[in-house]
Design a protein around this motif. Structure first.
Motif, PDB file in Angstrom:
ATOM      1  N   UNK A  96     -13.232  43.980 -26.519  1.00 32.72           N
ATOM      2  CA  UNK A  96     -11.915  43.402 -26.788  1.00 32.72           C
ATOM      3  C   UNK A  96     -11.851  41.961 -26.317  1.00 32.72           C
ATOM      4  N   UNK A  97     -11.154  41.145 -27.083  1.00 31.00           N
ATOM      5  CA  UNK A  97     -11.014  39.734 -26.725  1.00 31.00           C
ATOM      6  C   UNK A  97     -10.152  39.620 -25.474  1.00 31.00           C
ATOM      7  N   UNK A  98     -10.469  38.655 -24.602  1.00 32.56           N
ATOM      8  CA  UNK A  98      -9.641  38.484 -23.410  1.00 32.56           C
ATOM      9  C   UNK A  98      -8.215  38.121 -23.782  1.00 32.56           C
ATOM     10  N   UNK A  99      -7.292  38.660 -23.040  1.00 34.60           N
ATOM     11  CA  UNK A  99      -5.878  38.403 -23.321  1.00 34.60           C
ATOM     12  C   UNK A  99      -5.505  37.034 -22.760  1.00 34.60           C
ATOM     13  N   UNK A 100      -4.687  36.299 -23.468  1.00 35.50           N
ATOM     14  CA  UNK A 100      -4.290  34.964 -23.016  1.00 35.50           C
ATOM     15  C   UNK A 100      -3.037  35.065 -22.153  1.00 35.50           C
ATOM     16  N   UNK A 101      -2.888  34.149 -21.197  1.00 35.94           N
ATOM     17  CA  UNK A 101      -1.688  34.167 -20.358  1.00 35.94           C
ATOM     18  C   UNK A 101      -0.397  34.061 -21.163  1.00 35.94           C
ATOM     19  N   UNK A 102      -0.396  33.219 -22.197  1.00 37.20           N
ATOM     20  CA  UNK A 102       0.822  33.076 -23.000  1.00 37.20           C
ATOM     21  C   UNK A 102       1.143  34.373 -23.735  1.00 37.20           C
ATOM     22  N   UNK A 103       0.100  35.090 -24.167  1.00 31.75           N
ATOM     23  CA  UNK A 103       0.326  36.380 -24.827  1.00 31.75           C
ATOM     24  C   UNK A 103       0.983  37.365 -23.873  1.00 31.75           C
ATOM     25  N   UNK A 118      11.585  36.136  -4.857  1.00 32.19           N
ATOM     26  CA  UNK A 118      10.455  35.827  -3.975  1.00 32.19           C
ATOM     27  C   UNK A 118       9.176  35.619  -4.772  1.00 32.19           C
ATOM     28  N   UNK A 119       9.015  36.339  -5.891  1.00 29.94           N
ATOM     29  CA  UNK A 119       7.822  36.180  -6.708  1.00 29.94           C
ATOM     30  C   UNK A 119       7.833  34.906  -7.529  1.00 29.94           C
ATOM     31  N   UNK A 120       8.995  34.541  -8.060  1.00 30.59           N
ATOM     32  CA  UNK A 120       9.081  33.340  -8.891  1.00 30.59           C
ATOM     33  C   UNK A 120       9.217  32.066  -8.052  1.00 30.59           C
ATOM     34  N   UNK A 121       9.849  32.169  -6.896  1.00 26.94           N
ATOM     35  CA  UNK A 121      10.073  30.992  -6.058  1.00 26.94           C
ATOM     36  C   UNK A 121       9.611  31.266  -4.620  1.00 26.94           C
ATOM     37  N   UNK A 122       8.298  31.360  -4.390  1.00 29.35           N
ATOM     38  CA  UNK A 122       7.803  31.650  -3.041  1.00 29.35           C
ATOM     39  C   UNK A 122       7.853  30.410  -2.140  1.00 29.35           C
ATOM     40  N   UNK A 123       7.684  30.638  -0.855  1.00 30.27           N
ATOM     41  CA  UNK A 123       7.623  29.525   0.080  1.00 30.27           C
ATOM     42  C   UNK A 123       8.983  28.919   0.349  1.00 30.27           C
ATOM     43  N   UNK A 124       8.973  27.851   1.133  1.00 29.88           N
ATOM     44  CA  UNK A 124      10.238  27.207   1.506  1.00 29.88           C
ATOM     45  C   UNK A 124      10.360  25.796   0.954  1.00 29.88           C
ATOM     46  N   UNK A 125       9.433  25.410   0.075  1.00 32.18           N
ATOM     47  CA  UNK A 125       9.514  24.075  -0.514  1.00 32.18           C
ATOM     48  C   UNK A 125       8.714  24.027  -1.808  1.00 32.18           C
ATOM     49  N   UNK A 222      14.770  24.690 -21.405  1.00 24.69           N
ATOM     50  CA  UNK A 222      13.448  24.817 -22.010  1.00 24.69           C
ATOM     51  C   UNK A 222      13.074  26.290 -22.054  1.00 24.69           C
ATOM     52  N   UNK A 223      11.920  26.593 -22.674  1.00 28.72           N
ATOM     53  CA  UNK A 223      11.472  27.982 -22.783  1.00 28.72           C
ATOM     54  C   UNK A 223       9.960  28.037 -22.899  1.00 28.72           C
ATOM     55  N   UNK A 224       9.387  29.136 -22.404  1.00 29.66           N
ATOM     56  CA  UNK A 224       7.966  29.424 -22.541  1.00 29.66           C
ATOM     57  C   UNK A 224       7.809  30.940 -22.559  1.00 29.66           C
ATOM     58  N   UNK A 225       7.091  31.441 -23.555  1.00 32.41           N
ATOM     59  CA  UNK A 225       6.978  32.894 -23.679  1.00 32.41           C
ATOM     60  C   UNK A 225       8.349  33.513 -23.870  1.00 32.41           C
ATOM     61  N   UNK A 226       8.614  34.591 -23.145  1.00 35.82           N
ATOM     62  CA  UNK A 226       9.928  35.241 -23.253  1.00 35.82           C
ATOM     63  C   UNK A 226      10.884  34.788 -22.146  1.00 35.82           C
ATOM     64  N   UNK A 227      10.615  33.624 -21.579  1.00 36.91           N
ATOM     65  CA  UNK A 227      11.435  33.082 -20.497  1.00 36.91           C
ATOM     66  C   UNK A 227      12.106  31.781 -20.925  1.00 36.91           C
ATOM     67  N   UNK A 228      13.390  31.656 -20.618  1.00 35.38           N
ATOM     68  CA  UNK A 228      14.078  30.375 -20.711  1.00 35.38           C
ATOM     69  C   UNK A 228      14.300  29.878 -19.297  1.00 35.38           C
ATOM     70  N   UNK A 229      14.212  28.564 -19.104  1.00 40.50           N
ATOM     71  CA  UNK A 229      14.487  28.042 -17.761  1.00 40.50           C
ATOM     72  C   UNK A 229      15.390  26.818 -17.891  1.00 40.50           C
ATOM     73  N   UNK A 263       6.219  30.229 -13.768  1.00 43.62           N
ATOM     74  CA  UNK A 263       6.111  31.191 -14.872  1.00 43.62           C
ATOM     75  C   UNK A 263       4.664  31.315 -15.324  1.00 43.62           C
ATOM     76  N   UNK A 264       3.964  30.189 -15.428  1.00 46.56           N
ATOM     77  CA  UNK A 264       2.569  30.226 -15.851  1.00 46.56           C
ATOM     78  C   UNK A 264       1.673  30.865 -14.787  1.00 46.56           C
ATOM     79  N   UNK A 265       2.019  30.692 -13.522  1.00 46.05           N
ATOM     80  CA  UNK A 265       1.273  31.379 -12.471  1.00 46.05           C
ATOM     81  C   UNK A 265       1.393  32.889 -12.642  1.00 46.05           C
ATOM     82  N   UNK A 266       2.566  33.334 -12.974  1.00 52.28           N
ATOM     83  CA  UNK A 266       2.787  34.762 -13.255  1.00 52.28           C
ATOM     84  C   UNK A 266       1.943  35.203 -14.452  1.00 52.28           C
TER      85      UNK A 266
END
Length: 278
Positions: A96-103, A118-125, A222-229, A263-266
């Motif tokens: 199987x072909x590797x799955x892409x992050x955008x997919x 906490x997952x989307x905005x980790x850390x304190x800065x 803006x938007x990327x994948x199924x996310x708007x920000x 989002x792309x890190x996710x």
């Protein structure tokens, strides 16, 4: 009759004895037979030696069983055959072909990791292009309409928004609230982006006073994948952002860039996990 003293045959005129031609012939014949016998005997001896060597080669050294005749050697059918070695086999099915992050982040069935502040905005800065922003309050809600006003409200509620995760960042006297909205599909997120306008409701707390309420502020969408920000940026003292102000505008763009990278890190984390599982 006389030919004079001595005559033609030497002193005394006596005639030389005639050779015995028959005896000479017998002697020559005996010499020839003796030579042939010697030659033939040598040839027979050489042939006998060759036969002995050939026999030695055929019999060989078989551990004390050298007297076995050639007829007792194993026939070709009795000789051991070469050991069979299995040939490598290859599957006809392509991996199987590797799955892409955008997919991953475009398909709800693949984008299954928990969605939390906490997952989307980790850390304190957050640091963007060398500019540092201190993180303030964070919040998450499934009531998308409660954190949107004016044009953003129908953009979220009308396209099936499932959740909005917000965080506020400050740099000096500028504050920015970013909201990441989650949709079922990429198409829904793109529609929300196209329909969006002012404003995301700002999120005070953790030392940040209310800002961007009933005053001029900067916003982005803006938007990327199924996310708007979406972002809203303004002055921490509540004063309006002027048309020629660049600090609030830059802060809004920076925090939007930070949201995109999160989002792309996710997406990358889930794509990597999927590749490892395969």
């Amino acid at each position: 009759m006389s030919f004079g003293q001595g005559g033609p045959y030497g002193p005394g005129g006596s005639q030389p004895p005639t050779p015995d031609w028959s005896a000479l012939a017998d002697t020559a014949a005996r010499d020839r037979r003796r030579k042939w016998l010697l030659f033939g005997g040598g040839a027979l001896a050489a042939a006998a030696i060759a036969a002995i060597v050939a026999t030695a080669v055929i019999v060989g050294d078989d551990g004390g069983k050298g007297d076995r005749s050639a007829s007792q050697l194993p026939t070709p059918a009795e000789l051991p055959s070469e050991s069979a070695q299995s040939e490598p086999t290859f599957s006809d099915v392509d991996p199987p072909a590797p799955i892409s992050p955008l997919e991953v982040i475009s398909d709800r069935s693949k984008d299954t990791a928990p969605i939390t502040a906490a997952g989307l905005f980790p850390g304190d800065r957050a640091t963007v292009a060398g500019r540092d922003y201190t993180k303030g309050a964070t919040a998450s809600t499934k009531d998308c309409g409660a954190v949107a006003q004016k044009k953003l409200y129908p953009a979220l509620t009308g396209n099936g928004c499932r959740q909005v995760v917000r965080a506020t960042y400050t740099n000096g006297d500028v504050a920015v609230t970013v909201g990441i909205a989650v949709f079922d599909t990429k198409a829904a997120a793109e529609k929300a982006k196209a329909a969006a306008g002012p404003f995301l409701v700002s999120l005070p707390g953790d030392g940040v006073e209310r800002f961007c309420r009933n005053t001029a502020c900067r916003s982005t969408s803006n938007a990327i994948g199924r996310y708007g920000y979406f972002t809203i940026a303004g002055n921490t003292d509540g004063s309006p952002v002027l048309a020629d102000d660049t600090k609030a505008r830059q802060a809004g763009l920076d925090v939007a860039e930070h949201a995109f990278s999160r989002i792309m890190q996710r997406a990358n984390a889930q794509a990597s996990a999927a590749a490892t599982a395969r």
